[in-house]
Design an enzyme around this catalytic site. Structure first.
Site, PDB file in Angstrom:
ATOM      1  N   SER A  82       0.702  -1.195  -0.013  1.00 59.14           N
ATOM      2  CA  SER A  82       0.066  -0.015   0.035  1.00 59.14           C
ATOM      3  C   SER A  82       0.798   1.265   0.058  1.00 59.14           C
ATOM      4  O   SER A  82       0.488   2.111  -0.625  1.00 59.14           O
ATOM      5  CB  SER A  82      -1.050   0.178   1.121  1.00 59.14           C
ATOM      6  OG  SER A  82      -0.249  -0.048   2.148  1.00 59.14           O
ATOM      7  N   ASP A  93       8.789  -3.457  -4.430  1.00 59.47           N
ATOM      8  CA  ASP A  93       7.508  -2.969  -4.239  1.00 59.47           C
ATOM      9  C   ASP A  93       7.353  -1.843  -5.137  1.00 59.47           C
ATOM     10  O   ASP A  93       6.377  -1.925  -5.883  1.00 59.47           O
ATOM     11  CB  ASP A  93       7.460  -2.578  -2.780  1.00 59.47           C
ATOM     12  CG  ASP A  93       7.200  -3.729  -1.723  1.00 59.47           C
ATOM     13  OD1 ASP A  93       7.207  -4.837  -2.114  1.00 59.47           O
ATOM     14  OD2 ASP A  93       7.150  -3.238  -0.612  1.00 59.47           O
TER      15      ASP A  93
END
Length: 349
Positions: free
Chosen positions: A116, A161
């Site tokens: 996130s 990521d």
């Protein structure tokens, strides 16, 4: 987003952007060792709208919270750091970043190990670049997002990521070489069904724990006289006498091998071979890298017992999610797993 932006800030949004979360199919804690990993973007994404304003402010629709922030000030330790950090590194890179108001909406669950924070960083960078009329390659956006997390937020993550969020494409796995930042998109065959399941236990990732793992990997490489463990093979590990460092190095070295083997299994459509590698990866993350939890271990075991070809924790660990490779009949599989884990929930299938 534009209508909501105007309601909240009483001005029109001047730029919008989005970025997805990610699941890492295999190859965790290898990125900061210059190794290999195989993430895939999720259908879940973070959306950002932005406009010049008298002062820096951000509103999160998910938290129903408005907060001031300042890219020139130190990190505050809250969600606004993942907006302030990217704007700070843009300024350092020579881009003009005026005060802005930022609206954030996301269906990427926070603290679940599905990136996130990276999704917010990448979406913020894209919106800010659009606002300034500038363009950067996706790979450079990922590099700036990583820098924001390393330098501003203080988490010494690798680039996995951010690359998955910025460079990844739907329906394809991203083979990432974290030494060269070279990438190759690998199509996921239609018979490969992945489910991401949150274990129901909040991720207990403390920045210090993550950073300690990275220091251990770097110390192991130093003891071997290598720049990184990317250069090490199984036979080299005899040069490490410290048991804790040996375990950390054993995971990284074996995980790099598993990633390249997993790509080959994906390309030959070998469900069972890919699944076996996922299980081996989880065992190594649990026993050698010690980033699993009892709840994650039980969820992996029960996912396999219910019929998954493979399952493993995904992300940094310490709670959060597993990813499972499923046969047909996912509804029956999930019914069995959820019955044994009533607090678990399905992030995406």
């Amino acid at each position: 987003m534009r209508e909501i932006f105007k309601e909240i800030f009483n001005r029109d949004a001047a730029a919008e952007a989005s970025a997805p979360g990610r699941v890492n199919l295999i190859g965790d804690h290898t990125d900061y060792a210059g190794g290999f990993c195989l993430p895939m973007p999720l259908a879940l994404e973070t959306r950002v709208a932005m406009a010049p304003a008298p002062a820096f402010r951000a509103h999160s629709l998910d938290l129903d919270e408005t907060a001031p922030f300042d890219p020139a000030a130190p990190a505050r330790g809250d969600w606004t750091d993942y907006i302030a950090g990217p704007l700070a590194v843009l300024r350092q890179a020579g881009f003009a970043v005026p005060p802005v108001e930022v609206l954030v909406s996301s269906d990427v669950p926070q603290g679940a190990g599905v990136s996130s924070s990276a999704a917010l960083e990448v979406a913020t960078l894209r919106a800010a670049l659009d606002l300034s009329g500038a363009k950067l390659p996706d790979m450079e956006v990922a590099r700036l997002a990583q820098s924001a997390e390393n330098v501003y937020c203080g988490v010494q993550c690798g680039i996995l990521d951010q690359m998955a969020s910025a460079v990844g494409r739907p329906g394809q796995a991203l083979l990432l070489d974290c030494r060269s930042n070279g990438t190759r998109l690998v199509p996921v065959p239609p018979e490969f069904h992945f489910a991401i399941v949150h274990c129901g236990e909040a991720r207990r990732l403390v920045d210090g724990e993550y950073n300690e793992r990275r220091r251990s990997v770097e110390e192991a490489a130093r003891l071997l006289g290598m720049v990184s463990l990317r250069d090490a093979g199984p036979d080299d590990l005899a040069g490490i006498s410290d048991v804790r460092l040996l375990k950390r190095a054993r995971h990284v070295v074996s995980e790099n091998t598993r990633v390249t083997a997993a790509v080959a299994a994906l390309e030959r459509r070998d469900l069972r071979g890919f699944g076996m590698l996922m299980v081996e990866s989880h065992r190594s993350l649990a026993e050698n890298f010690e980033v699993s939890t009892p709840v994650l271990d039980r969820l992996v075991d029960d996912a396999l017992e219910a019929g998954a070809y493979g399952a493993r924790l995904t992300g940094a660990g310490f709670g959060g999610c597993i990813v499972a490779l499923l046969p047909a009949g996912r509804e029956v599989w999930w019914k069995k797993v959820s019955a044994a884990h009533p607090k678990a929930w399905l992030v995406q299938a």
